[in-house]
Design a protein around this motif. Structure first.
Motif, PDB file in Angstrom:
ATOM      1  N   LYS A  30     -18.105  -2.477  -0.604  1.00  0.00           N
ATOM      2  CA  LYS A  30     -17.586  -2.030   0.694  1.00  0.00           C
ATOM      3  C   LYS A  30     -16.642  -0.850   0.531  1.00  0.00           C
ATOM      4  N   LEU A  31     -15.728  -0.936  -0.431  1.00  0.00           N
ATOM      5  CA  LEU A  31     -14.774   0.151  -0.647  1.00  0.00           C
ATOM      6  C   LEU A  31     -15.509   1.442  -1.008  1.00  0.00           C
ATOM      7  N   HIS A  32     -16.527   1.332  -1.841  1.00  0.00           N
ATOM      8  CA  HIS A  32     -17.304   2.508  -2.221  1.00  0.00           C
ATOM      9  C   HIS A  32     -18.005   3.109  -1.001  1.00  0.00           C
ATOM     10  N   ASP A  38     -16.249   8.455   4.379  1.00  0.00           N
ATOM     11  CA  ASP A  38     -15.084   9.186   4.867  1.00  0.00           C
ATOM     12  C   ASP A  38     -14.199   9.564   3.682  1.00  0.00           C
ATOM     13  N   PRO A  39     -14.468  10.720   3.046  1.00  0.00           N
ATOM     14  CA  PRO A  39     -13.723  11.117   1.851  1.00  0.00           C
ATOM     15  C   PRO A  39     -12.207  11.208   2.057  1.00  0.00           C
ATOM     16  N   GLY A  40     -11.750  11.395   3.271  1.00  0.00           N
ATOM     17  CA  GLY A  40     -10.319  11.487   3.538  1.00  0.00           C
ATOM     18  C   GLY A  40      -9.667  10.159   3.851  1.00  0.00           C
ATOM     19  N   ARG A  41     -10.442   9.103   3.835  1.00  0.00           N
ATOM     20  CA  ARG A  41      -9.917   7.784   4.209  1.00  0.00           C
ATOM     21  C   ARG A  41      -8.829   7.330   3.242  1.00  0.00           C
ATOM     22  N   ARG A  42      -7.804   6.701   3.791  1.00  0.00           N
ATOM     23  CA  ARG A  42      -6.723   6.117   2.985  1.00  0.00           C
ATOM     24  C   ARG A  42      -6.935   4.618   2.891  1.00  0.00           C
ATOM     25  N   PHE A  43      -6.716   4.097   1.723  1.00  0.00           N
ATOM     26  CA  PHE A  43      -6.830   2.659   1.494  1.00  0.00           C
ATOM     27  C   PHE A  43      -5.424   2.135   1.200  1.00  0.00           C
ATOM     28  N   ASP A  44      -4.754   1.708   2.243  1.00  0.00           N
ATOM     29  CA  ASP A  44      -3.361   1.297   2.115  1.00  0.00           C
ATOM     30  C   ASP A  44      -3.175  -0.122   1.584  1.00  0.00           C
ATOM     31  N   ASP A  45      -4.220  -0.904   1.554  1.00  0.00           N
ATOM     32  CA  ASP A  45      -4.066  -2.315   1.198  1.00  0.00           C
ATOM     33  C   ASP A  45      -4.712  -2.666  -0.149  1.00  0.00           C
ATOM     34  N   LEU A  46      -4.939  -1.682  -1.003  1.00  0.00           N
ATOM     35  CA  LEU A  46      -5.581  -1.963  -2.288  1.00  0.00           C
ATOM     36  C   LEU A  46      -4.717  -2.839  -3.184  1.00  0.00           C
ATOM     37  N   PHE A  47      -3.411  -2.731  -3.038  1.00  0.00           N
ATOM     38  CA  PHE A  47      -2.525  -3.537  -3.872  1.00  0.00           C
ATOM     39  C   PHE A  47      -2.798  -5.028  -3.673  1.00  0.00           C
ATOM     40  N   ASN A  48      -3.018  -5.432  -2.435  1.00  0.00           N
ATOM     41  CA  ASN A  48      -3.341  -6.837  -2.172  1.00  0.00           C
ATOM     42  C   ASN A  48      -4.672  -7.234  -2.806  1.00  0.00           C
ATOM     43  N   PHE A  49      -5.630  -6.312  -2.821  1.00  0.00           N
ATOM     44  CA  PHE A  49      -6.926  -6.598  -3.458  1.00  0.00           C
ATOM     45  C   PHE A  49      -6.743  -6.798  -4.959  1.00  0.00           C
ATOM     46  N   VAL A  50      -5.917  -5.966  -5.578  1.00  0.00           N
ATOM     47  CA  VAL A  50      -5.652  -6.110  -7.016  1.00  0.00           C
ATOM     48  C   VAL A  50      -4.912  -7.414  -7.291  1.00  0.00           C
TER      49      VAL A  50
END
Length: 127
Positions: A30-32, A38-50
Motif C-alpha cells: 500500500k505504501l509503495h 503521488d510522489p509528493g505525498r507525506r507519510f507522517d505516521d510511518l513511525f507507528n508502522f515501524v
C-alpha cells in the motif's frame, strides 16, 4: 514524527502468533502504491508502522532467515544468542521501548569500497 502525535499504544504484543508476514507486506505494498501515485505525498505516521510489534517481528524473521544470520551484528549479538539467551519477544519489546523513548541510537554502517569488474576504476559500496 511530530512530538504530539500519539504512539500506537493499542498495538498487539510481539507475542502474537505468526501471521505478520501478510499484514506487513500488505502495508508495504500500500505504501509503495500510494508513493508511486503521488510522489509528493507525506507519510507522517510511518513511525507507528515501524513500532508495530508485527513489523518488528517480521523484520527479525527476515534477519534470522538471512545467510549471515549466524554472524554477529555490529553490536556483537547473533540471532542464535537472541533466541537462546535473551528471548525474541523480550528483545523486540526492549527494542520497541528504546525506539519509543528515543534512547535507541543506531551504530554507523560499516561499508567497504569494492572495485567494479572491467578495470574501469569505478567502485561500488558494500554494506
Amino acid at each position: 514524527m511530530p512530538k504530539d502525535a500519539p504512539l500506537n499504544g493499542g498495538a498487539a504484543s510481539v507475542e502474537d502468533p505468526e501471521g505478520s508476514d501478510g499484514r506487513v507486506s500488505g502495508m508495504q505494498t500500500k505504501l509503495h502504491r500510494w508513493a508511486a501515485a503521488d510522489p509528493g505525498r507525506r507519510f507522517d505516521d510511518l513511525f507507528n508502522f515501524v513500532l508495530d510489534p508485527m513489523t518488528l517481528r517480521y523484520a527479525f524473521n527476515r534477519v534470522a532467515g538471512n545467510k549471515g544470520a549466524r554472524t554477529a551484528g555490529m553490536d556483537g549479538v547473533t540471532v542464535n544468542h537472541v533466541e537462546e539467551q535473551i528471548g525474541v519477544f523480550r528483545f523486540l519489546d526492549d527494542l520497541r521501548t528504546s525506539l519509543k523513548d528515543g534512547s535507541f541510537r543506531p551504530q554507523p554502517v560499516r561499508e567497504r569500497k569494492i572495485p567494479k569488474p572491467g578495470g574501469s576504476g569505478k567502485v561500488g559500496l558494500r554494506i
